[in-house]
Motif scaffolding. Structure first.
Motif, PDB file in Angstrom:
ATOM      1  N   ARG A   1       0.514  -0.988   0.564  1.00  0.00           N
ATOM      2  CA  ARG A   1      -0.277  -0.265   0.133  1.00  0.00           C
ATOM      3  C   ARG A   1       1.130   1.720  -0.136  1.00  0.00           C
ATOM      4  NH1 ARG A   1      -4.873  -0.540   2.893  1.00  0.00           N
ATOM      5  NH2 ARG A   1      -4.812   1.659   3.828  1.00  0.00           N
ATOM      6  N   ILE A   2       1.060   2.302  -0.970  1.00  0.00           N
ATOM      7  CA  ILE A   2       1.579   3.380  -1.074  1.00  0.00           C
ATOM      8  C   ILE A   2       0.440   4.551  -1.127  1.00  0.00           C
ATOM      9  CG2 ILE A   2       3.912   2.474  -1.531  1.00  0.00           C
ATOM     10  CD1 ILE A   2       2.696   3.411  -4.810  1.00  0.00           C
ATOM     11  N   PRO A   3       0.954   5.331   0.043  1.00  0.00           N
ATOM     12  CA  PRO A   3      -0.124   7.037   0.379  1.00  0.00           C
ATOM     13  C   PRO A   3       1.452   7.195  -1.251  1.00  0.00           C
ATOM     14  CG  PRO A   3       2.010   6.195   1.464  1.00  0.00           C
ATOM     15  CD  PRO A   3       2.232   5.646   1.008  1.00  0.00           C
ATOM     16  N   LEU A   4       0.012   8.791  -1.614  1.00  0.00           N
ATOM     17  CA  LEU A   4      -0.237   9.531  -2.680  1.00  0.00           C
ATOM     18  C   LEU A   4      -0.307  10.563  -2.979  1.00  0.00           C
ATOM     19  CD1 LEU A   4       1.287   7.540  -5.800  1.00  0.00           C
ATOM     20  CD2 LEU A   4       2.954   8.586  -4.601  1.00  0.00           C
ATOM     21  N   THR A   5      -0.572  11.630  -2.991  1.00  0.00           N
ATOM     22  CA  THR A   5      -1.482  13.284  -2.806  1.00  0.00           C
ATOM     23  C   THR A   5      -1.771  13.336  -3.970  1.00  0.00           C
ATOM     24  OG1 THR A   5       0.043  14.341  -1.228  1.00  0.00           O
ATOM     25  CG2 THR A   5      -1.597  15.382  -2.189  1.00  0.00           C
TER      26      THR A   5
ATOM     27  N   LYS B   1      10.943   0.074  -5.596  1.00  0.00           N
ATOM     28  CA  LYS B   1      10.012  -1.276  -5.936  1.00  0.00           C
ATOM     29  C   LYS B   1       8.203  -0.458  -6.439  1.00  0.00           C
ATOM     30  CE  LYS B   1       8.253  -5.667  -5.771  1.00  0.00           C
ATOM     31  NZ  LYS B   1       7.201  -6.704  -4.817  1.00  0.00           N
ATOM     32  N   SER B   2       7.768   0.291  -5.586  1.00  0.00           N
ATOM     33  CA  SER B   2       6.343  -0.187  -6.107  1.00  0.00           C
ATOM     34  C   SER B   2       5.940   1.151  -7.203  1.00  0.00           C
ATOM     35  CB  SER B   2       5.357   0.529  -4.813  1.00  0.00           C
ATOM     36  OG  SER B   2       5.208  -0.572  -4.120  1.00  0.00           O
ATOM     37  N   THR B   3       6.161   2.718  -6.669  1.00  0.00           N
ATOM     38  CA  THR B   3       6.361   3.573  -7.501  1.00  0.00           C
ATOM     39  C   THR B   3       7.122   3.090  -9.527  1.00  0.00           C
ATOM     40  OG1 THR B   3       8.304   4.467  -7.388  1.00  0.00           O
ATOM     41  CG2 THR B   3       6.322   5.682  -6.030  1.00  0.00           C
ATOM     42  N   ALA B   4       7.803   2.207  -9.493  1.00  0.00           N
ATOM     43  CA  ALA B   4       8.614   1.898 -10.978  1.00  0.00           C
ATOM     44  C   ALA B   4       7.429   0.701 -11.153  1.00  0.00           C
ATOM     45  CB  ALA B   4       9.739   1.260 -10.293  1.00  0.00           C
TER      46      ALA B   4
ATOM     47  N   ALA C   1       3.998  19.148  -7.369  1.00  0.00           N
ATOM     48  CA  ALA C   1       2.258  18.321  -7.437  1.00  0.00           C
ATOM     49  C   ALA C   1       1.531  19.113  -6.573  1.00  0.00           C
ATOM     50  CB  ALA C   1       2.627  17.712  -7.860  1.00  0.00           C
ATOM     51  N   VAL C   2       2.050  18.755  -4.934  1.00  0.00           N
ATOM     52  CA  VAL C   2       0.618  18.703  -3.863  1.00  0.00           C
ATOM     53  C   VAL C   2       0.915  20.167  -3.140  1.00  0.00           C
ATOM     54  CG1 VAL C   2       0.759  18.074  -1.554  1.00  0.00           C
ATOM     55  CG2 VAL C   2       2.533  16.698  -2.429  1.00  0.00           C
ATOM     56  N   LEU C   3       2.281  20.672  -3.464  1.00  0.00           N
ATOM     57  CA  LEU C   3       1.353  22.200  -3.762  1.00  0.00           C
ATOM     58  C   LEU C   3       1.153  22.874  -4.307  1.00  0.00           C
ATOM     59  CD1 LEU C   3       3.320  25.064  -1.791  1.00  0.00           C
ATOM     60  CD2 LEU C   3       4.866  25.340  -3.791  1.00  0.00           C
TER      61      LEU C   3
ATOM     62  N   ASN D   1       5.907  13.244   5.172  1.00  0.00           N
ATOM     63  CA  ASN D   1       5.448  11.670   4.265  1.00  0.00           C
ATOM     64  C   ASN D   1       6.259  10.691   5.164  1.00  0.00           C
ATOM     65  OD1 ASN D   1       8.447  13.116   3.807  1.00  0.00           O
ATOM     66  ND2 ASN D   1       7.912  12.330   1.566  1.00  0.00           N
ATOM     67  N   PRO D   2       6.247  10.229   5.977  1.00  0.00           N
ATOM     68  CA  PRO D   2       6.284   9.566   6.826  1.00  0.00           C
ATOM     69  C   PRO D   2       6.194   8.153   6.203  1.00  0.00           C
ATOM     70  CG  PRO D   2       5.395  10.518   8.108  1.00  0.00           C
ATOM     71  CD  PRO D   2       4.710  10.893   6.970  1.00  0.00           C
ATOM     72  N   VAL D   3       7.119   7.175   6.234  1.00  0.00           N
ATOM     73  CA  VAL D   3       6.460   5.765   6.234  1.00  0.00           C
ATOM     74  C   VAL D   3       4.559   5.584   7.109  1.00  0.00           C
ATOM     75  CG1 VAL D   3       6.508   3.084   5.941  1.00  0.00           C
ATOM     76  CG2 VAL D   3       8.591   4.553   5.656  1.00  0.00           C
TER      77      VAL D   3
END
Ligand SMILES: Cc1cc2nc3c(=O)[nH]c(=O)nc-3n(C[C@H](O)[C@H](O)[C@H](O)COP(=O)(O)OP(=O)(O)OC[C@H]3O[C@@H](n4cnc5c(N)ncnc54)[C@H](O)[C@@H]3O)c2cc1C
Ligand code: FES
Length: 278
Positions: free
Chosen positions: A45-49, A69-72, A112-114, A215-217
């Motif tokens: 599970r990965i968090p993305l804004t 790994k996951s973002t790739a 992008a978040v900004l 952006n903590p784990v």
């Protein structure tokens, strides 16, 4: 399943933008909130804004740095592929009030978040000044979008290949220390932890309130596992349910940087295994 309907490579392929059909999330999401996704049945599970939403098409857009790994794997998906799970909106929504002048400082995928956060402050009637930075020109993202949103935009590159030569903190210094400085009511900093720490050290000296997006784990992102705990003002806070935005002057950045590096070796090994398995 959440189908991908657009995909673009940004910053020489180091960052990827994907737009996903997710009408229920698009309806509810507010600037600064995030989603947690799982690419496939065995994915982490990965968090993305969420960078943008489009209500008329029922889509959300995320922009992410290809870092492990996951973002790739996410970056390798194509238009027509689909993401298995998408949970959101998550995170506390900001109160976007009229403060006066808001300076937004972004680095890397933090821009992008900004951009989404500044949209909220802009809609509330604030004057927006943007400072965006990257190591070099080719790694900058969303310059045009930030130009359209902000009344003033300063672009900086570490190597001087574009815009002002230097760091985002140098650009902030020129704003604050010029002969006729305009009062700054809020600084928002989003980017690498070392960048946010440097901005906060600077704004503390100038006594300017500063908001950061941490952006903590994260693992469950529901406040149950404790993975995302951060120290803010000497208290333990869970970024997934109490953040991810906090008063930057209260954040223990050194502890957070150390915690985020905890699994560095495993993350590298995992990426190497996934590359070899291809
Ligand atoms: C609330 C929030 C919003 C975020 N929004 C964005 C965004 O819009 N764009 C973007 O590029 N990145 C964003 N991130 C960071 C993104 O989640 C990580 O880059 C991603 O999880 C890395 O996974 P990986 O397997 O590719 O890399 P890994 O090799 O597993 O890790 C690389 C680095 O990413 C971080 N990381 C790893 N796993 C997690 C996890 N489960 N949760 C959080 N961080 C992790 C670690 O600090 C690690 O050093 C956000 C993080 C949080 C907490
Ligand atoms: S990610 Fe588990 S408590 Fe926040």
């Amino acid at each position: 399943m959440y189908p991908i309907i657009d995909r673009q490579e940004l910053a020489k392929g180091n960052m990827v933008l994907i737009t996903v059909e997710a009408p229920q999330i698009a309806r509810k999401i507010k600037p600064g909130q995030f989603v947690v996704l799982r690419i496939n049945e065995t994915g982490e599970r990965i968090p993305l804004t969420v960078a943008y939403k489009d209500l008329s098409h029922g889509t959300i857009t995320i922009i992410f740095m290809v870092i492990g790994k996951s973002t790739a794997l996410l970056g390798s998906l194509k238009v027509g592929d689909a993401i298995k799970d998408l949970v959101g909106p998550l995170g506390v929504t900001e109160e976007f009030t009229k403060l006066g002048t808001v300076v937004g400082i972004g680095g890397g995928s933090g821009i992008a978040v900004l951009h989404h956060l500044l949209q909220g402050y802009g809609a509330a009637g604030n004057k927006l000044v943007g400072i965006i930075g990257a190591r070099e020109r080719d790694l900058l993202i969303l310059e045009d979008e930030m130009k359209n949103l902000c009344q003033q935009l300063i672009v900086v590159t570490d190597d001087g290949s574009y815009g002002m030569h230097g760091l985002v903190t140098d650009a902030l210094k020129t704003l604050v220390e010029r002969d006729d400085p305009e009062p700054i009511d809020l600084v928002i900093a989003v980017g690498p932890l070392v960048m946010m720490r440097a901005v906060c050290q600077q704004t503390k000296l100038y006594n300017i309130k500063t908001l950061v997006s941490l952006n903590p784990v994260m693992v469950d992102a529901t406040g149950m596992c404790g993975a995302c705990r951060v120290s803010v003002g000497g208290k333990t806070r869970f970024a997934c349910v109490e953040g991810p935005h906090f008063d930057g002057h209260q954040v223990d950045f050194d502890e957070l940087i150390q915690r985020n590096n905890t699994y560095g070796r495993d993350e590298k090994t995992s990426l190497l295994f996934s590359i070899r398995a291809k």
